[in-house]
Design an enzyme around this catalytic site. Structure first.
Site, short mmCIF file in Angstrom:
data_model
loop_
_atom_site.label_atom_id
_atom_site.label_comp_id
_atom_site.label_asym_id
_atom_site.label_seq_id
_atom_site.Cartn_x
_atom_site.Cartn_y
_atom_site.Cartn_z
N CYS A 16 -10.77 2.98 -0.49
CA CYS A 16 -9.32 2.96 0.46
C CYS A 16 -10.01 2.57 1.15
O CYS A 16 -10.07 2.52 2.73
CB CYS A 16 -9.35 4.72 0.67
SG CYS A 16 -7.70 4.93 0.97
N HIS A 41 -7.22 2.46 3.82
CA HIS A 41 -7.43 3.18 4.73
C HIS A 41 -8.66 4.03 5.73
O HIS A 41 -8.90 4.29 6.93
CB HIS A 41 -6.69 5.23 4.32
CG HIS A 41 -5.53 5.55 4.71
ND1 HIS A 41 -4.78 4.51 3.18
CD2 HIS A 41 -4.02 5.90 4.88
CE1 HIS A 41 -3.16 4.70 2.97
NE2 HIS A 41 -2.83 5.65 4.10
N ASP A 91 0.72 -1.04 -0.21
CA ASP A 91 -0.66 0.40 0.13
C ASP A 91 1.08 1.42 -0.36
O ASP A 91 2.49 1.03 0.00
CB ASP A 91 -0.89 0.08 1.07
CG ASP A 91 -1.72 1.15 1.54
OD1 ASP A 91 -2.48 1.79 0.61
OD2 ASP A 91 -1.56 2.05 2.65
N SER A 92 0.63 2.72 -0.06
CA SER A 92 1.35 3.82 0.08
C SER A 92 0.95 4.07 1.48
O SER A 92 2.27 4.44 1.31
CB SER A 92 0.20 5.25 -0.71
OG SER A 92 -0.88 4.97 0.49
N CYS A 138 -4.34 -1.51 -1.62
CA CYS A 138 -4.67 -0.14 -2.20
C CYS A 138 -5.72 0.28 -3.63
O CYS A 138 -5.18 -0.46 -4.68
CB CYS A 138 -3.20 1.03 -2.42
SG CYS A 138 -2.80 2.32 -3.23
N GLU A 181 -3.20 8.77 7.96
CA GLU A 181 -1.87 9.06 8.38
C GLU A 181 -1.65 9.88 9.63
O GLU A 181 -0.16 9.68 9.97
CB GLU A 181 -1.00 9.17 6.50
CG GLU A 181 -1.04 8.46 5.77
CD GLU A 181 -0.27 6.60 5.65
OE1 GLU A 181 0.86 7.29 6.56
OE2 GLU A 181 -0.58 6.08 5.21
N1 DGL Z 1 -5.02 3.29 0.89
C1 DGL Z 1 -4.84 3.80 -0.22
C2 DGL Z 1 -6.16 2.94 -1.03
O1 DGL Z 1 -6.73 2.36 -1.65
C3 DGL Z 1 -4.87 4.99 -0.16
C4 DGL Z 1 -4.13 5.03 -1.34
C5 DGL Z 1 -3.26 6.87 -1.32
O2 DGL Z 1 -2.12 6.53 -1.40
O3 DGL Z 1 -3.96 7.56 -1.77
O4 DGL Z 1 -6.36 4.34 -2.27
#
Ligand code: DGL
Length: 262
Positions: free
Chosen positions: A180, A182, A6-7, A69, A148
């Site tokens: 997402c 997150h 993931d990011s 992600c 975050e």
């Molecule tokens: N958890 C990522 C997602 O599902 C976050 C993406 C991001 O870094 O913008 O899209």
């Protein structure tokens, strides 16, 4: 091992869901915190990051890769599947399938990053599974940085959520895709704001379920991994106090984050 990327920390909600469903599988996680958020970046940059992340996970012995992600899956899953021979599981397919199955009115909301909403990947999948459903989508670019930063319960976060969810409330959706990984961390606030009658579909839980189904259908892959005595490892390209706190909170135990430059 199952590779997951993931990011940032959002994908850890997927890793935790996989750990709960398949506790015997060792995981190798990479969170690209130094380049987060992906969702506001161009498709070229996101795809480049995804290639680097996949190369890293494979170099560590991953035998299957989960794109944890939505932004990355929406942008780069087709390219990754063309370029790598290992199985690649992504968060989008299973999530769309679940939403199409549970909606009764056919009015489905989607919230996600700019990259995910711009790609229209959920609209395409939903239309293929349930033609004629009505879809309302909303990009929420401020939510990933708030998560975050561990601003999960701040007044400002609630105000921003209210603003993002307002158009969806007006459309009287009965199902809302948390597009997402997150967003499950904001699940309680989102449910409160959107109303109890709307069913939330968590892309992290759906990705874990999808992986388990895949391994059940391909026992040769899962059984090799079950004999693997290696421990799960968690790598990040940068590490800060809030990230560590969130990682520990998601897993309910202390997580050792290893910093690495990929
Ligand atoms: N958890 C990522 C997602 O599902 C976050 C993406 C991001 O870094 O913008 O899209």
């Amino acid at each position: 091992m199952i590779g997951i990327f993931d990011s940032g920390v959002g994908g850890m909600t997927v890793a935790k869901a996989i750990e709960d469903l398949c506790p015997q599988l060792p995981l190798i996680y990479f969170g690209d915190i130094a380049r987060s958020p992906y969702g506001s970046k161009s498709p070229e940059v996101i795809t480049d990051c995804c290639r680097r992340n996949t190369d890293f996970l494979l170099s560590q012995g991953a035998e299957a890769v989960v794109i944890a992600c939505n932004s990355a899956a929406a942008t780069a899953s087709a390219t990754l599947r063309q370029q790598y021979s290992v199985p690649i599981i992504d968060v989008v397919a299973a999530t769309a399938e679940k939403a199409a199955t549970v909606t009764t009115t056919g009015k489905i909301g989607i919230i996600g990053t700019r990259a995910t909403i711009r790609s229209q990947v959920y609209e395409q999948r939903l239309e293929a599974i349930r033609p004629g459903c009505r879809i309302v989508s909303q990009a929420c670019p401020l939510l990933v940085p708030l998560v975050e930063e561990d601003w999960l319960d701040k007044r400002e976060t609630k105000m921003i959520l209210r603003r993002y969810l307002h158009p969806l409330r007006q459309q009287q959706i009965d199902t809302l895709i948390l597009g997402c990984t997150h967003y499950p961390l904001l699940g309680g606030l989102i449910q409160e704001r959107i109303g109890r009658r709307v069913r939330l579909i968590d892309s992290s839980a759906e990705a874990a379920r999808h992986l388990k189904e895949f391994l059940d259908k391909n026992p040769e892959i899962g059984s090799n991994m079950a004999d693997d005595s290696r421990q799960s490892r968690f790598f990040v390209s940068d590490s800060t106090g809030p990230v560590q706190q969130l990682a520990d909170r998601i897993f309910g135990r202390s997580i050792h984050l290893e910093k690495i430059d990929v």
